[in-house]
Design an enzyme around this catalytic site. Structure first.
Site, short mmCIF file in Angstrom:
data_model
loop_
_atom_site.label_atom_id
_atom_site.label_comp_id
_atom_site.label_asym_id
_atom_site.label_seq_id
_atom_site.Cartn_x
_atom_site.Cartn_y
_atom_site.Cartn_z
N LYS A 85 0.83 -1.22 0.00
CA LYS A 85 0.00 0.00 0.00
C LYS A 85 0.86 1.26 0.00
O LYS A 85 0.67 2.15 -0.82
CB LYS A 85 -0.92 0.04 1.24
CG LYS A 85 -1.83 -1.16 1.39
CD LYS A 85 -2.72 -1.04 2.62
CE LYS A 85 -1.98 -1.06 3.93
NZ LYS A 85 -1.40 -2.37 4.31
N ARG B 243 12.02 -5.90 5.31
CA ARG B 243 12.04 -4.48 5.67
C ARG B 243 12.56 -4.30 7.10
O ARG B 243 13.28 -3.34 7.39
CB ARG B 243 10.63 -3.87 5.55
CG ARG B 243 10.64 -2.37 5.81
CD ARG B 243 9.33 -1.70 5.51
NE ARG B 243 8.28 -2.20 6.39
CZ ARG B 243 7.01 -1.85 6.29
NH1 ARG B 243 6.63 -1.03 5.33
NH2 ARG B 243 6.12 -2.34 7.12
N ARG C 1 -9.39 1.02 8.47
CA ARG C 1 -8.94 -0.32 8.87
C ARG C 1 -9.99 -1.05 9.69
O ARG C 1 -9.76 -2.19 10.08
CB ARG C 1 -7.68 -0.17 9.72
CG ARG C 1 -6.40 -0.69 9.04
CD ARG C 1 -5.27 -0.45 10.02
NE ARG C 1 -4.05 -1.13 9.68
CZ ARG C 1 -3.05 -0.60 8.99
NH1 ARG C 1 -3.16 0.59 8.46
NH2 ARG C 1 -1.94 -1.29 8.81
N ARG D 168 -0.14 -8.72 13.34
CA ARG D 168 -0.71 -7.72 12.41
C ARG D 168 -1.58 -8.42 11.36
O ARG D 168 -2.64 -7.91 10.98
CB ARG D 168 0.40 -6.93 11.72
CG ARG D 168 0.97 -5.83 12.63
CD ARG D 168 2.38 -5.46 12.25
NE ARG D 168 2.50 -4.79 10.98
CZ ARG D 168 3.66 -4.63 10.33
NH1 ARG D 168 4.78 -5.09 10.86
NH2 ARG D 168 3.70 -4.02 9.18
N ARG E 54 12.26 -1.22 11.37
CA ARG E 54 10.99 -0.75 11.94
C ARG E 54 10.58 -1.67 13.09
O ARG E 54 10.61 -2.89 12.96
CB ARG E 54 9.92 -0.74 10.83
CG ARG E 54 9.08 0.52 10.87
CD ARG E 54 8.15 0.60 9.70
NE ARG E 54 6.88 -0.05 9.98
CZ ARG E 54 5.83 0.05 9.20
NH1 ARG E 54 5.91 0.76 8.07
NH2 ARG E 54 4.70 -0.55 9.50
#
Ligand code: B4P
Length: 189
Positions: free
Chosen positions: A14, A128, A89, A145, A134
């Protein structure tokens, strides 16, 4: 005016695709994830509240998110349109967005849903995590998640489908291939 919701599970692309689409169509980008990370970096009260929720991969409360979007949209009277990335969401967020847009004389035109299988999501996010560090890109949080997405976020697809606005897009392939698929749909609207 063109208002798009870019939808999909965590790691579906996204954020990656939004950055490219805003350039082509001159849209204003609203990423609730980026907004929350900016609050966190600035150590605002909201950021401090959101930190532990995000680190666990849970959703920040609808009230906070809706308030944040309301504030940002009201300062964008000149925008050509919006791309909503990572928002709504929950169905409550989707309903609140419809009310807010109606107040402003606007509406969502399309929801583009990036479809990516679970194992690929996990691999992208772990990568990532290694590249960018992160805090929520570790295996335990990624799995939560995805579970939160399945339980709380996936019903949002049905919300827009009922309005005839959902378009699923294959989210596997190169970033440019997926971009072509998305812009093909947007260009034909
Ligand atoms: P977000 O920032 O929205 O993060 P995300 O869903 O994990 O996806 P993101 O957009 O960052 O990644 P992308 O798929 O582009 O949310 C983070 C947290 O904030 C949430 O867990 C929640 O706590 C909170 N939050 C945010 N919005 C909220 C809301 N509305 N309500 C409540 N809480 C909210 O890309 C992932 C990786 O894949 C990248 O490294 C990218 O380079 C790579 N990639 C992309 N496309 C690829 C491709 N085609 N092939 C290979 N790799 C690809």
């Amino acid at each position: 005016m063109l208002n798009i919701v870019l939808f999909g599970p965590p790691g579906s692309g996204k954020g990656t695709q939004s950055e490219k689409i805003i350039d082509k169509f001159g849209l204003t980008h609203f990423s609730t994830g980026d907004m929350l990370r900016a609050e966190l970096a600035a150590e605002t009260e909201l950021g401090l509240k959101a930190r532990s929720i995000m680190e666990k991969g849970e959703l920040v409360s609808d009230e906070i998110i809706i308030g944040m979007i309301r504030n940002k949209i009201s300062g964008e009277a000149e925008a050509k349109g919006f791309i909503f990335d990572g928002f709504p969401r929950t169905v409550a967020q989707a309903e609140a967005l419809d009310v807010l847009l109606e107040e402003l004389g606007m509406k969502i035109d399309v929801m583009l849903g990036l479809e990516v299988e679970r194992q690929e999501l996990i691999e992208r996010l772990l990568k990532r995590g290694q590249d960018q560090g992160r805090a929520d890109d570790n295996l335990e949080t990624i799995e939560n998640r995805i579970k939160v997405y399945e339980d709380q976020t996936s019903p949002v697809m049905g919300y827009y489908d009922t309005q005839g606005k959902y378009r699923g897009v294959n989210g596997l392939g190169s970033i440019d291939e997926i971009y072509e698929r998305l812009t093909g749909i947007i260009g034909a609207l």
